[in-house]
Design a protein around this motif. Structure first.
Motif, PDB file in Angstrom:
ATOM      1  N   VAL A   1       0.214  -5.812  -3.260  1.00 28.85           N
ATOM      2  CA  VAL A   1       1.631  -5.853  -2.899  1.00 28.85           C
ATOM      3  C   VAL A   1       1.738  -6.325  -1.451  1.00 28.85           C
ATOM      4  N   GLN A   2       2.538  -7.350  -1.246  1.00 27.00           N
ATOM      5  CA  GLN A   2       2.850  -7.789   0.114  1.00 27.00           C
ATOM      6  C   GLN A   2       4.279  -7.362   0.433  1.00 27.00           C
ATOM      7  N   ALA A   3       4.452  -6.674   1.535  1.00 25.30           N
ATOM      8  CA  ALA A   3       5.783  -6.206   1.954  1.00 25.30           C
ATOM      9  C   ALA A   3       6.022  -6.659   3.383  1.00 25.30           C
ATOM     10  N   THR A   4       7.049  -7.482   3.578  1.00 23.57           N
ATOM     11  CA  THR A   4       7.302  -8.063   4.896  1.00 23.57           C
ATOM     12  C   THR A   4       8.730  -7.758   5.353  1.00 23.57           C
ATOM     13  N   PRO A   5       8.863  -7.079   6.493  1.00 20.86           N
ATOM     14  CA  PRO A   5      10.208  -6.901   7.048  1.00 20.86           C
ATOM     15  C   PRO A   5      10.600  -8.182   7.787  1.00 20.86           C
ATOM     16  N   VAL A   6      11.344  -9.069   7.102  1.00 21.85           N
ATOM     17  CA  VAL A   6      11.594 -10.397   7.677  1.00 21.85           C
ATOM     18  C   VAL A   6      12.665 -10.366   8.755  1.00 21.85           C
ATOM     19  N   ARG A   7      13.517  -9.331   8.724  1.00 22.78           N
ATOM     20  CA  ARG A   7      14.513  -9.229   9.790  1.00 22.78           C
ATOM     21  C   ARG A   7      14.941  -7.775   9.953  1.00 22.78           C
ATOM     22  N   THR A   8      14.915  -7.314  11.181  1.00 18.63           N
ATOM     23  CA  THR A   8      15.300  -5.948  11.499  1.00 18.63           C
ATOM     24  C   THR A   8      16.497  -5.984  12.434  1.00 18.63           C
ATOM     25  N   ASN A   9      17.625  -5.453  11.953  1.00 21.34           N
ATOM     26  CA  ASN A   9      18.827  -5.364  12.780  1.00 21.34           C
ATOM     27  C   ASN A   9      18.930  -3.962  13.366  1.00 21.34           C
TER      28      ASN A   9
ATOM     29  N   PRO B   1      -1.793  -5.072   7.615  1.00 24.38           N
ATOM     30  CA  PRO B   1      -0.373  -4.768   7.826  1.00 24.38           C
ATOM     31  C   PRO B   1       0.509  -5.390   6.728  1.00 24.38           C
ATOM     32  N   GLY B   2       1.263  -4.561   6.025  1.00 27.90           N
ATOM     33  CA  GLY B   2       2.145  -5.049   4.978  1.00 27.90           C
ATOM     34  C   GLY B   2       1.448  -5.464   3.702  1.00 27.90           C
ATOM     35  N   GLN B   3       0.164  -5.212   3.617  1.00 27.91           N
ATOM     36  CA  GLN B   3      -0.649  -5.612   2.458  1.00 27.91           C
ATOM     37  C   GLN B   3      -1.188  -4.339   1.807  1.00 27.91           C
ATOM     38  N   PHE B   4      -0.918  -4.167   0.538  1.00 33.41           N
ATOM     39  CA  PHE B   4      -1.314  -2.943  -0.146  1.00 33.41           C
ATOM     40  C   PHE B   4      -2.058  -3.287  -1.432  1.00 33.41           C
TER      41      PHE B   4
ATOM     42  N   SER C   1      20.802  -1.427  12.400  1.00 26.98           N
ATOM     43  CA  SER C   1      20.801  -0.344  11.412  1.00 26.98           C
ATOM     44  C   SER C   1      20.391  -0.793  10.012  1.00 26.98           C
ATOM     45  N   THR C   2      20.068  -2.072   9.835  1.00 26.80           N
ATOM     46  CA  THR C   2      19.580  -2.529   8.530  1.00 26.80           C
ATOM     47  C   THR C   2      18.302  -3.342   8.714  1.00 26.80           C
ATOM     48  N   GLN C   3      17.488  -3.354   7.653  1.00 28.19           N
ATOM     49  CA  GLN C   3      16.226  -4.090   7.682  1.00 28.19           C
ATOM     50  C   GLN C   3      16.057  -4.803   6.333  1.00 28.19           C
ATOM     51  N   HIS C   4      15.690  -6.093   6.406  1.00 29.09           N
ATOM     52  CA  HIS C   4      15.588  -6.923   5.202  1.00 29.09           C
ATOM     53  C   HIS C   4      14.125  -7.203   4.875  1.00 29.09           C
ATOM     54  N   TRP C   5      13.771  -6.960   3.631  1.00 30.50           N
ATOM     55  CA  TRP C   5      12.389  -7.052   3.171  1.00 30.50           C
ATOM     56  C   TRP C   5      12.222  -8.121   2.090  1.00 30.50           C
ATOM     57  N   THR C   6      11.086  -8.824   2.146  1.00 33.84           N
ATOM     58  CA  THR C   6      10.671  -9.628   0.987  1.00 33.84           C
ATOM     59  C   THR C   6       9.346  -9.053   0.498  1.00 33.84           C
TER      60      THR C   6
ATOM     61  N   PRO D   1       4.608   0.985   8.074  1.00 39.69           N
ATOM     62  CA  PRO D   1       4.828   1.688   9.349  1.00 39.69           C
ATOM     63  C   PRO D   1       6.054   1.209  10.119  1.00 39.69           C
ATOM     64  N   ASP D   2       6.550   0.023   9.830  1.00 37.56           N
ATOM     65  CA  ASP D   2       7.695  -0.518  10.570  1.00 37.56           C
ATOM     66  C   ASP D   2       9.036  -0.257   9.898  1.00 37.56           C
ATOM     67  N   ARG D   3       9.040   0.539   8.833  1.00 39.22           N
ATOM     68  CA  ARG D   3      10.288   0.725   8.083  1.00 39.22           C
ATOM     69  C   ARG D   3      11.377   1.373   8.931  1.00 39.22           C
TER      70      ARG D   3
END
Lengths: 276, 276
Positions: free
Chosen positions: A77-85, A19-22, A87-92, A53-55
């Protein structure tokens, strides 16, 4: 007509190992001086977000920091949705490659924001400059010595082309050109983020003097919807780039990208290292 | 004359609890609508970098993503130098706060690059606009209903002040103003990053219509050296802000900051949410 995969889609192919690892592979067709074209690295990071999948929503902003050159071969590539509001979502995001001893090394860091957008009052304050259409200007023909990635783009400069003589006569840093993928490819968010990095270093134009230069950090703000990108299709984008300040080894660049219909698709900024 | 600590220094006070781990407290003097003034949050993240014992060089770029509002009270800043090169260093940063159950929640993510800079050929391509000096314009006097952080800054608008009537008559988004900390405070990188976020939402000016708005992501590029900031001292900065595109709930803003001598100290960009 063949049904072969577009080189950009080859370059952006990621397989998810967790998950989140590509896992991806650098693409020789987008090779720059000492690593991949930075625009494709930015597009690859955004691709990881798009495939997660969580975008939530579509890209709103992307900042990519080039910590070190990628070497030819595979990367993670590591993609982490660190906070989901709501209507917005923040990624590192991080790109890692194994060093000579096999230890993971950070080559690239990034953050992104995706957002669900709603129709609101809208207006532009930077209209597209009045310039002749794309076919009024010939496409640059790159010589055999050109960096390979340049052959993946059709560039039709209007003003501020690469100086013909490196004679120190430069007096401005403004470039306007029509651009698109080569071969033509329907526009999407990843392709757009790569196009935002298409411009040769502003310091070369400002000085008419060629010095080593490389992007340190780029930010792209996405104004277009997926629908507007689809409407743009394989059409040209008008790209405008200008340096604001060149100081002690670094300059910044502001960029605007419109489609042929005059819709602002993205704005972008970067800070770039230069030597001497 | 007292020797009391400046409110900005109070707000930026961090104690280090472990390597790269800092604890801070929100400051009532910089309170905005539903959290601290975002500029001070950006300055706090940069402060963690400045205080990190492993820091290499001075700030070159800073990107801050506002994932959620900070609540009044204490917070943790994590600052990690993920890659250190010969002359540049790449940072990832996070602000965490405990939620109602005591679990850590990400309120803010950021990346930064610091760099050791060398004297090189330098030039500006965006000269300071010719405007009257700071004392030619009165400072804004905020009423008792104003957000508290506004009282921490002296703002002397030249053009593009807050509309006097919210009558929908707006037709541009350009603001120019002289600004400095109140009370006056010698300029440094942290104060500069806060000043880059000083402008009221461009959508208010463009529309002469007030709607809820808040910064989602800001980037600051630092052009000045520590020495140039020290030379600027407690003098005013000329700030210029403009929106480029307002579309479906988000607009972008470009900013330039010069000192009174006309030196470009920083350029900045942000993408801002607006409702309706």
């Amino acid at each position: 007509m063949t049904s072969s995969i577009h080189p950009l889609d080859e370059a952006l192919a990621l397989t998810s190992s967790a998950p989140g690892q590509f896992t991806g592979q650098t693409h020789p067709g987008y090779w720059n001086m000492v690593g991949p074209f930075g625009g494709v690295t930015a597009a690859t990071l955004l691709q990881a977000v798009m495939q997660h999948p969580d975008r939530l929503g579509d890209p709103l902003s992307l900042t990519v920091n080039y910590a070190g050159a990628l070497t030819a071969g595979s990367y993670t590539v590591q993609a982490t949705p660190v906070r989901t509001n709501r209507s917005t979502q923040h990624w590192t995001l991080t790109i890692l490659q194994a060093d000579a001893e096999g230890a993971p090394v950070v080559t690239t860091t990034a953050t992104a924001v995706t957002a669900v957008r709603r129709d609101t009052w809208s207006a532009g304050d930077v209209p597209m400059p009045a310039v002749p259409g794309p076919t009024a200007h010939p496409a640059i023909e790159h010589g055999p010595e050109a960096m390979e990635w340049l052959n993946r783009y059709e560039m039709r400069p209007i003003t501020g082309a690469l100086p013909r003589a490196w004679d120190g006569s430069g007096d401005h840093s403004l470039t306007q050109l029509w651009m698109r993928d080569a071969p033509a490819r329907p526009l999407d968010f990843c392709a757009l983020s790569a196009l935002a990095d298409l411009f040769f270093p502003r310091v070369w134009l400002r000085r008419a003097h060629r010095v080593p230069a490389g992007t340190v950090s780029i930010t792209v703000y996405f104004h277009a919807s997926a629908e507007q990108l689809a409407q743009t299709g394989t059409g040209y984008l008008l790209g405008q780039a200008r340096g604001q300040e060149f100081r002690n080894g670094f300059f910044d660049q502001t960029v605007q990208l419109w489609n042929e219909a005059g819709t602002m698709l993205a704005t972008s900024h970067q800070i770039v290292y230069y030597k001497e």
